[in-house]
Motif scaffolding. Structure first.
Motif, PDB file in Angstrom:
ATOM      1  N   TYR A 100       0.840  -1.192   0.000  1.00  0.00           N
ATOM      2  CA  TYR A 100       0.000   0.000   0.000  1.00  0.00           C
ATOM      3  C   TYR A 100       0.874   1.241   0.000  1.00  0.00           C
ATOM      4  O   TYR A 100       2.055   1.200   0.358  1.00  0.00           O
ATOM      5  CB  TYR A 100      -0.946   0.017   1.202  1.00  0.00           C
ATOM      6  CG  TYR A 100      -0.241  -0.023   2.539  1.00  0.00           C
ATOM      7  CD1 TYR A 100       0.119   1.147   3.186  1.00  0.00           C
ATOM      8  CD2 TYR A 100       0.068  -1.231   3.145  1.00  0.00           C
ATOM      9  CE1 TYR A 100       0.782   1.121   4.401  1.00  0.00           C
ATOM     10  CE2 TYR A 100       0.719  -1.270   4.370  1.00  0.00           C
ATOM     11  CZ  TYR A 100       1.080  -0.091   4.989  1.00  0.00           C
ATOM     12  OH  TYR A 100       1.728  -0.123   6.191  1.00  0.00           O
ATOM     13  N   GLU A 101       0.279   2.346  -0.411  1.00  0.00           N
ATOM     14  CA  GLU A 101       0.983   3.617  -0.385  1.00  0.00           C
ATOM     15  C   GLU A 101       0.915   4.163   1.032  1.00  0.00           C
ATOM     16  O   GLU A 101      -0.123   4.096   1.685  1.00  0.00           O
ATOM     17  CB  GLU A 101       0.320   4.595  -1.354  1.00  0.00           C
ATOM     18  CG  GLU A 101       0.301   4.119  -2.789  1.00  0.00           C
ATOM     19  CD  GLU A 101      -0.573   5.010  -3.673  1.00  0.00           C
ATOM     20  OE1 GLU A 101      -0.887   6.136  -3.252  1.00  0.00           O
ATOM     21  OE2 GLU A 101      -0.928   4.551  -4.757  1.00  0.00           O
ATOM     22  N   ALA A 102       2.010   4.702   1.501  1.00  0.00           N
ATOM     23  CA  ALA A 102       2.062   5.209   2.874  1.00  0.00           C
ATOM     24  C   ALA A 102       1.040   6.315   3.108  1.00  0.00           C
ATOM     25  O   ALA A 102       0.436   6.405   4.179  1.00  0.00           O
ATOM     26  CB  ALA A 102       3.467   5.710   3.188  1.00  0.00           C
ATOM     27  N   ALA A 103       0.804   7.134   2.092  1.00  0.00           N
ATOM     28  CA  ALA A 103      -0.141   8.237   2.236  1.00  0.00           C
ATOM     29  C   ALA A 103      -1.586   7.732   2.347  1.00  0.00           C
ATOM     30  O   ALA A 103      -2.438   8.427   2.886  1.00  0.00           O
ATOM     31  CB  ALA A 103      -0.014   9.188   1.053  1.00  0.00           C
ATOM     32  N   ALA A 104      -1.853   6.532   1.859  1.00  0.00           N
ATOM     33  CA  ALA A 104      -3.207   5.989   1.852  1.00  0.00           C
ATOM     34  C   ALA A 104      -3.465   5.034   3.007  1.00  0.00           C
ATOM     35  O   ALA A 104      -4.532   4.399   3.065  1.00  0.00           O
ATOM     36  CB  ALA A 104      -3.454   5.278   0.522  1.00  0.00           C
ATOM     37  N   LYS A 105      -2.544   4.925   3.930  1.00  0.00           N
ATOM     38  CA  LYS A 105      -2.643   3.944   5.018  1.00  0.00           C
ATOM     39  C   LYS A 105      -3.919   4.124   5.845  1.00  0.00           C
ATOM     40  O   LYS A 105      -4.607   3.149   6.155  1.00  0.00           O
ATOM     41  CB  LYS A 105      -1.411   4.056   5.914  1.00  0.00           C
ATOM     42  CG  LYS A 105      -1.356   3.075   7.041  1.00  0.00           C
ATOM     43  CD  LYS A 105      -0.034   3.262   7.771  1.00  0.00           C
ATOM     44  CE  LYS A 105       0.065   2.403   8.980  1.00  0.00           C
ATOM     45  NZ  LYS A 105       1.330   2.606   9.683  1.00  0.00           N
ATOM     46  N   ILE A 106      -4.270   5.351   6.170  1.00  0.00           N
ATOM     47  CA  ILE A 106      -5.458   5.594   7.001  1.00  0.00           C
ATOM     48  C   ILE A 106      -6.728   5.174   6.272  1.00  0.00           C
ATOM     49  O   ILE A 106      -7.622   4.560   6.866  1.00  0.00           O
ATOM     50  CB  ILE A 106      -5.509   7.082   7.427  1.00  0.00           C
ATOM     51  CG1 ILE A 106      -4.321   7.378   8.343  1.00  0.00           C
ATOM     52  CG2 ILE A 106      -6.830   7.412   8.118  1.00  0.00           C
ATOM     53  CD1 ILE A 106      -4.151   8.833   8.688  1.00  0.00           C
ATOM     54  N   LYS A 107      -6.817   5.481   4.975  1.00  0.00           N
ATOM     55  CA  LYS A 107      -7.994   5.080   4.195  1.00  0.00           C
ATOM     56  C   LYS A 107      -8.124   3.562   4.145  1.00  0.00           C
ATOM     57  O   LYS A 107      -9.220   3.017   4.256  1.00  0.00           O
ATOM     58  CB  LYS A 107      -7.895   5.631   2.770  1.00  0.00           C
ATOM     59  CG  LYS A 107      -7.994   7.125   2.670  1.00  0.00           C
ATOM     60  CD  LYS A 107      -7.833   7.543   1.215  1.00  0.00           C
ATOM     61  CE  LYS A 107      -7.680   9.033   1.086  1.00  0.00           C
ATOM     62  NZ  LYS A 107      -7.416   9.426  -0.307  1.00  0.00           N
ATOM     63  N   ILE A 108      -6.998   2.889   3.987  1.00  0.00           N
ATOM     64  CA  ILE A 108      -7.012   1.423   3.909  1.00  0.00           C
ATOM     65  C   ILE A 108      -7.439   0.831   5.252  1.00  0.00           C
ATOM     66  O   ILE A 108      -8.237  -0.109   5.299  1.00  0.00           O
ATOM     67  CB  ILE A 108      -5.632   0.893   3.465  1.00  0.00           C
ATOM     68  CG1 ILE A 108      -5.324   1.384   2.053  1.00  0.00           C
ATOM     69  CG2 ILE A 108      -5.597  -0.622   3.523  1.00  0.00           C
ATOM     70  CD1 ILE A 108      -3.893   1.186   1.638  1.00  0.00           C
TER      71      ILE A 108
END
Length: 160
Positions: A100-108
């Motif tokens: 996963y992309e680090a910037a998208a971690k919260i969404k995931i």
């Protein structure tokens, strides 16, 4: 390989444990009787019982034989069972987060919490262990829908 031969060294110990546990814990007499009868069976009877139980539970008879390395009828039957299994249509899928992309971690993490019964801490730990299986045994449509949600959130997802 017959089922019993894998567990043959454990049978005497299981007999001791089953009688000691039944008397100490005050177990259900019916279950204790069934356990004692199973432990008293011969190896051939245990193999027959295992096959009967698989039939009653509607499990594949070839799955345990293929996992054991050889079937009682011979290696030719094991190869035929493997070809039959590969020809079967897959109906249950696992959704796996590869990365996963680090910037998208919260969404995931939010998506994982939405599709599982996990809390925030457990979902975070699960996502951080990527590659990891998020859900198992889903029908194809549900697995694809979940994969699409996770991809939209920024995860690289694989269906297995």
């Amino acid at each position: 390989m017959p089922l019993f031969s894998k567990f043959a060294p454990l049978v005497p110990r299981l007999r001791r444990l089953s009688t000691a546990a039944a008397t100490a814990a005050g177990e259900d007499p019916k279950l204790s009787r069934i356990a004692d009868e199973l432990l008293a069976l011969s190896p051939a009877e245990l193999d027959d019982y295992a096959a009967l139980l698989r039939l009653k539970l509607r499990l594949s008879l070839t799955s345990s034989a293929a996992a054991g390395g050889a079937s009682p009828a011979g290696a030719g039957d094991a190869a035929a069972g493997a070809e039959e299994a590969s020809a079967a249509v897959k109906t249950a899928f696992d959704v796996k987060i590869e990365k996963y992309e680090a910037a998208a971690k919260i969404k995931i993490i939010k998506e994982v919490r939405a599709v599982t019964d996990l809390g925030l801490k457990e979902a975070k730990e699960l996502v951080e262990k990527a590659p990891v299986v998020v859900r198992t045994g889903l029908p194809k449509e549900e697995a694809e829908a979940l994969a699409a949600k996770l991809k939209a959130a920024g995860a690289a997802v694989a269906l297995e």
